[in-house]
Design an enzyme around this catalytic site. Structure first.
Site, mmCIF file in Angstrom:
data_model
loop_
_atom_site.group_PDB
_atom_site.id
_atom_site.type_symbol
_atom_site.label_atom_id
_atom_site.label_comp_id
_atom_site.label_asym_id
_atom_site.label_seq_id
_atom_site.Cartn_x
_atom_site.Cartn_y
_atom_site.Cartn_z
ATOM 1 N N THR A 1 -2.564 1.613 33.533
ATOM 2 C CA THR A 1 -3.208 2.441 32.721
ATOM 3 C C THR A 1 -3.397 1.862 31.245
ATOM 4 O OG1 THR A 1 -1.683 4.059 32.589
ATOM 5 C CG2 THR A 1 -3.467 4.588 34.120
ATOM 6 N N GLU B 1 6.119 6.679 27.214
ATOM 7 C CA GLU B 1 5.988 8.244 27.264
ATOM 8 C C GLU B 1 7.531 8.349 27.213
ATOM 9 O OE1 GLU B 1 2.192 9.224 29.820
ATOM 10 O OE2 GLU B 1 4.207 8.986 30.954
ATOM 11 N N THR C 1 -4.443 14.010 35.961
ATOM 12 C CA THR C 1 -5.369 13.619 35.434
ATOM 13 C C THR C 1 -6.767 14.170 36.225
ATOM 14 O OG1 THR C 1 -5.011 11.913 37.040
ATOM 15 C CG2 THR C 1 -4.878 11.397 34.768
#
Length: 280
Positions: A59, A146, A280
Site C-alpha cells: 500500500t 505503523e 478498509t
C-alpha cells in the site's frame, strides 16, 4: 477530476502529499536540483505508505517528477532500476496488497539538453538525483511505519548474487522475532542468525551457506563470527547500540562480491493496536 485540474498549481505538492495519506502520520516529500548544460533541472517527489509495506505489491504510492527531457525508453529503464534500489528495498511488516504505484514523470520543460542515452551529458547527475529523491521517500515510509520506534538498516555483503543478498536482508527484516527484539532494544543476535539461516527457503542457492564463514555486526560491533559468538563480544556495548533510534545491522556472508541494503523498522505495541482497529 475536473476540480483537481482546475486547482493545478506549481506549489500544490504539499497538498498532494497530504491528500494521499492513509494511516501515515506525516506527509512525505522531497525536492532537489542539479545543473546540466548551465541549466537547472528540478526533481520533486512525494510518497505515502505506513503499513502493509513490502515488495512487490504494497500500500505504497510514489510520484517523482522532473523537468528534464528524458526519452521514454530510457525513462522506463531508469524507473525500474531506481525502484529496485529504493521502494523495492523497504519493508515495514512483510505484508502486501494490490495497491502500489511508482511513477516517474519527465516533463521536458527545462531548457537543458535532452537525455536519450546513458552516455549523454547530465545523465549520471539526473539519475543520481532521481535515486536520491526516491530513496529519501522510501526511507520516509519506513520511518513512518505503523507504530515504528526504530529505523533499521540491514546491509548484506559478500553474497554470490544480489538476489542472495536481498533475500537474507528481507529474511531479517520480515522476522517478527527480530523486529520485536529491536523494539525492546534487545541485542538478540540469535534471532538475526536464525533469520539468516532460514533465508534458504526463498533462495535455494543459500542451501550451501557456510555459517562458519559468516560475520554479524551490530553497528561497528562484531557480535558473531565463525559460527558462534564473537570472542570480542561485550553485551554492554551491544546493548548501547540497540538503545539507539537508528540501528545498523551488517551481515558478511563471505562467499561472493554482491551486496544489498534493506531498510525496515521494529514492531511495537502500536502496530498491533493500529491494525486491530483499522479496517478498509
Amino acid at each position: 477530476m475536473p476540480n483537481a485540474v482546475a486547482n493545478l498549481a506549481s506549489d500544490n505538492w504539499a497538498d498532494a502529499a497530504t491528500t494521499i495519506m492513509t494511516t501515515d502520520i506525516v506527509p512525505k516529500a522531497y525536492a532537489t536540483q542539479v545543473n546540466v548544460g548551465q541549466e537547472n533541472i528540478n526533481i520533486t517527489g512525494i510518497s505515502k505508505g505506513s503499513g502493509m509495506i513490502h515488495p512487490n505489491m504494497a500500500t505504497m504510492l510514489g510520484y517523482v517528477a522532473t523537468d528534464a527531457a528524458i526519452s521514454q525508453p530510457l525513462l522506463d529503464s531508469i524507473t525500474k532500476e531506481i525502484a529496485d534500489l529504493s521502494f523495492n528495498c523497504i519493508s515495514v511488516d512483510g505484508d502486501t496488497s494490490t495497491n502500489d504505484s511508482f511513477i516517474v514523470i519527465a516533463t521536458g520543460k527545462s531548457n537543458a539538453p535532452a537525455i536519450t542515452s546513458r552516455d549523454d551529458e547530465g545523465y549520471e547527475a539526473i539519475f543520481n538525483a532521481l535515486l536520491e529523491t526516491s530513496q529519501y521517500l522510501a526511507k520516509a515510509i519506513v520511518r513512518d511505519g505503523e507504530g515504528a520506534t526504530k529505523f533499521i538498516t540491514i546491509t548484506v555483503e559478500g553474497a554470490l548474487t544480489n538476489h542472495e543478498a536481498k533475500t537474507v536482508g528481507y529474511s531479517i527484516a520480515k522476522s517478527p522475532l527480530v523486529k520485536t527484539a529491536m523494539f525492546a532494544s534487545d541485542p538478540n543476535l540469535g534471532r538475526v542468525l536464525a533469520a539468516i539461516g532460514y533465508a534458504s527457503r526463498e533462495c535455494h542457492s543459500l542451501n550451501d551457506l557456510d555459517t562458519t564463514q559468516l560475520s554479524l555486526y551490530f553497528g561497528n560491533l562484531l557480535v558473531a563470527e565463525k559460527g558462534g559468538l564473537a570472542v570480542s563480544y561485550i553485551e554492554k556495548e551491544a546493548q548501547a547500540i540497540m538503545n539507539e533510534a537508528e540501528i545498523d545491522i551488517t551481515v558478511q556472508l563471505n562467499r561472493g562480491n554482491e551486496k544489498a541494503t534493506i531498510w525496515t523498522c521494529d514492531f511495537s505495541y502500536d502496530y498491533v493496536k493500529i491494525n486491530a482497529e483499522y479496517r478498509t
